[in-house]
Design a protein around this motif. Structure first.
Motif, short mmCIF file in Angstrom:
data_model
loop_
_atom_site.label_atom_id
_atom_site.label_comp_id
_atom_site.label_asym_id
_atom_site.label_seq_id
_atom_site.Cartn_x
_atom_site.Cartn_y
_atom_site.Cartn_z
N GLY A 227 0.80 -1.21 0.00
CA GLY A 227 0.00 0.00 0.00
C GLY A 227 0.83 1.27 0.00
N ASP A 228 0.17 2.39 -0.25
CA ASP A 228 0.80 3.71 -0.24
C ASP A 228 0.41 4.43 1.06
OD1 ASP A 228 0.97 6.70 -0.75
OD2 ASP A 228 1.80 5.95 -2.63
N PRO A 229 1.34 5.14 1.71
CA PRO A 229 1.00 5.87 2.93
C PRO A 229 -0.20 6.81 2.78
CG PRO A 229 3.37 5.79 2.70
CD PRO A 229 2.80 5.19 1.44
N ILE A 230 -0.42 7.33 1.58
CA ILE A 230 -1.57 8.21 1.37
C ILE A 230 -2.88 7.48 1.63
CG2 ILE A 230 -2.87 9.45 -0.42
CD1 ILE A 230 -0.56 11.07 0.57
N GLU A 231 -2.90 6.17 1.40
CA GLU A 231 -4.12 5.40 1.61
C GLU A 231 -4.50 5.36 3.09
OE1 GLU A 231 -4.54 2.16 -1.76
OE2 GLU A 231 -2.47 2.15 -1.02
N LEU A 232 -3.51 5.40 3.96
CA LEU A 232 -3.79 5.52 5.39
C LEU A 232 -4.14 6.96 5.74
CD1 LEU A 232 -2.33 4.00 8.47
CD2 LEU A 232 -1.89 6.44 8.22
N ALA A 233 -3.44 7.92 5.15
CA ALA A 233 -3.67 9.33 5.46
C ALA A 233 -5.10 9.75 5.11
CB ALA A 233 -2.66 10.19 4.71
N ASN A 234 -5.67 9.17 4.08
CA ASN A 234 -7.05 9.50 3.72
C ASN A 234 -8.02 9.10 4.83
OD1 ASN A 234 -6.42 10.60 1.21
ND2 ASN A 234 -6.57 8.62 0.17
N LEU A 235 -7.77 7.98 5.47
CA LEU A 235 -8.61 7.57 6.61
C LEU A 235 -8.40 8.51 7.79
CD1 LEU A 235 -10.52 5.69 8.15
CD2 LEU A 235 -8.54 4.26 8.69
N VAL A 236 -7.15 8.86 8.04
CA VAL A 236 -6.87 9.78 9.15
C VAL A 236 -7.62 11.10 8.95
CG1 VAL A 236 -5.05 11.18 10.23
CG2 VAL A 236 -4.65 8.76 9.74
N ALA A 237 -7.61 11.62 7.73
CA ALA A 237 -8.32 12.88 7.45
C ALA A 237 -9.81 12.72 7.69
CB ALA A 237 -8.05 13.32 6.01
N PHE A 238 -10.38 11.58 7.30
CA PHE A 238 -11.80 11.35 7.55
C PHE A 238 -12.09 11.32 9.05
CE2 PHE A 238 -15.24 8.32 8.49
CZ PHE A 238 -16.30 9.02 7.94
N LEU A 239 -11.27 10.59 9.81
CA LEU A 239 -11.49 10.51 11.26
C LEU A 239 -11.30 11.86 11.93
CD1 LEU A 239 -9.72 7.12 12.05
CD2 LEU A 239 -12.18 7.58 12.05
N ALA A 240 -10.48 12.72 11.34
CA ALA A 240 -10.28 14.06 11.88
C ALA A 240 -11.42 15.00 11.53
CB ALA A 240 -8.96 14.63 11.34
N SER A 241 -12.26 14.59 10.63
CA SER A 241 -13.28 15.48 10.06
C SER A 241 -14.58 15.48 10.86
CB SER A 241 -13.59 15.06 8.62
OG SER A 241 -14.43 13.92 8.60
N GLY A 242 -15.45 16.41 10.46
CA GLY A 242 -16.79 16.46 11.05
C GLY A 242 -17.68 15.34 10.57
N LYS A 243 -17.28 14.63 9.54
CA LYS A 243 -18.08 13.51 9.02
C LYS A 243 -17.96 12.26 9.89
CE LYS A 243 -19.18 16.04 5.46
NZ LYS A 243 -20.50 16.69 5.41
N ALA A 244 -16.98 12.23 10.76
CA ALA A 244 -16.75 11.05 11.61
C ALA A 244 -17.24 11.31 13.03
CB ALA A 244 -15.27 10.69 11.61
N SER A 245 -18.37 11.97 13.15
CA SER A 245 -18.83 12.50 14.43
C SER A 245 -19.35 11.45 15.42
CB SER A 245 -19.91 13.56 14.19
OG SER A 245 -20.98 13.01 13.44
#
Length: 263
Positions: A227-245
């Motif tokens: 895998g590419d590190p960006i594939e993990l970073a995309n999940l981190v961004a989602f969990l950091a977001s208001g969409k993961a409330s």
């Protein structure tokens, strides 16, 4: 999808390369202001300049040894002093020494506990003082698939990172009513310097080439690739977001199907 990260302030540890850099890059691309921290100032500044050039993001760099409590305190204070707030903490450390369970030395154990257990507790404790003042505070811990199954030469990773899983679960209970969400992400075979170091050691142990060892790791996944590190970073961004409330106290794998357990 708007992740609602524009104007948010995020601290990312181990941000000069690998998984930490990928997280800083994706958060910056989503409009967050990012505090990037790692040991080596030159590597850190180079990574920050490249991310600024791509995203135009406001980035503060802070070079320091995050195994030291005083450095953690100074980092959080610098972030809040510079940006006036803190919304997101991405806890990412360099990882414990490569070692087997029976042969790990006292020094390796001490390093592992500092780097891969106490670091997460200290960073969280210092950040929560400020996260409480913002709506939607987030703590995301980057761990490893060793919390699900052993990997050769990574005995200290599993032992210490399991402690972080338990700590994060307790912390999520304690700060949930303050609007702070705490989650873990566990990378599997993602192409980083850390993974390459482990695979190189494994290749020498088996008497095969690095290319052959990487092919073995790829073949162990359900997707058949590294895998590419960006594939993990995309999940981190989602969990950091208001969409993961409504997600907290969880541990999520990003491993391409490497771990075969059903739980």
């Amino acid at each position: 999808m708007d992740l609602e990260l524009k104007g948010k302030v995020a601290i990312v540890g181990g941000a000069s390369k690998g998984l930490g850099r990928a997280c800083a890059e994706v958060l910056a691309a989503e409009g967050a202001k990012v505090v990037m921290c790692s040991r080596t100032a030159a590597d850190l500044e180079r990574a920050a300049q490249e991310i600024r050039a791509k995203s135009g993001a406001d980035i503060l760099v802070y070079a320091g040894d995050l195994e030291q409590h005083a450095t953690i305190q100074a980092l959080v204070a610098a972030a809040v002093a510079h940006f006036g707030r803190l919304d997101i903490l991405v806890n990412n450390s360099g990882g414990p020494p490569l070692a087997k369970a029976l042969s790990a030395t006292e020094e390796q154990w001490a390093t592992a506990v500092q780097r891969s257990l106490l670091y997460f507790a200290r960073m969280s404790r210092e950040a929560i003082l400020h996260l409480k003042h913002q709506p939607g505070g987030r703590i995301i811990n980057i761990l490893a698939s060793t919390v699900y199954q052993p990997i050769a030469n990574l005995a200290l990773s599993g032992a210490t990172r399991m402690g972080v899983v338990a700590f994060a679960k307790s912390l999520a209970d304690e700060v949930g009513r303050d609007g702070i969400l705490v989650n873990n992400v566990c990378p599997g075979s993602l192409l980083s310097e850390r993974m390459l170091g482990n695979v190189t050691a494994r290749a020498k142990e088996l008497g095969i080439t690095l290319e052959a060892a990487l092919a073995q790791r790829a073949d162990e996944t359900a997707l058949g690739r590294i895998g590419d590190p960006i594939e993990l970073a995309n999940l981190v961004a989602f969990l950091a977001s208001g969409k993961a409330s409504y997600i907290t106290g969880t541990t999520i794998r990003v491993d391409g199907g490497l771990v075969r357990s059903v739980m």
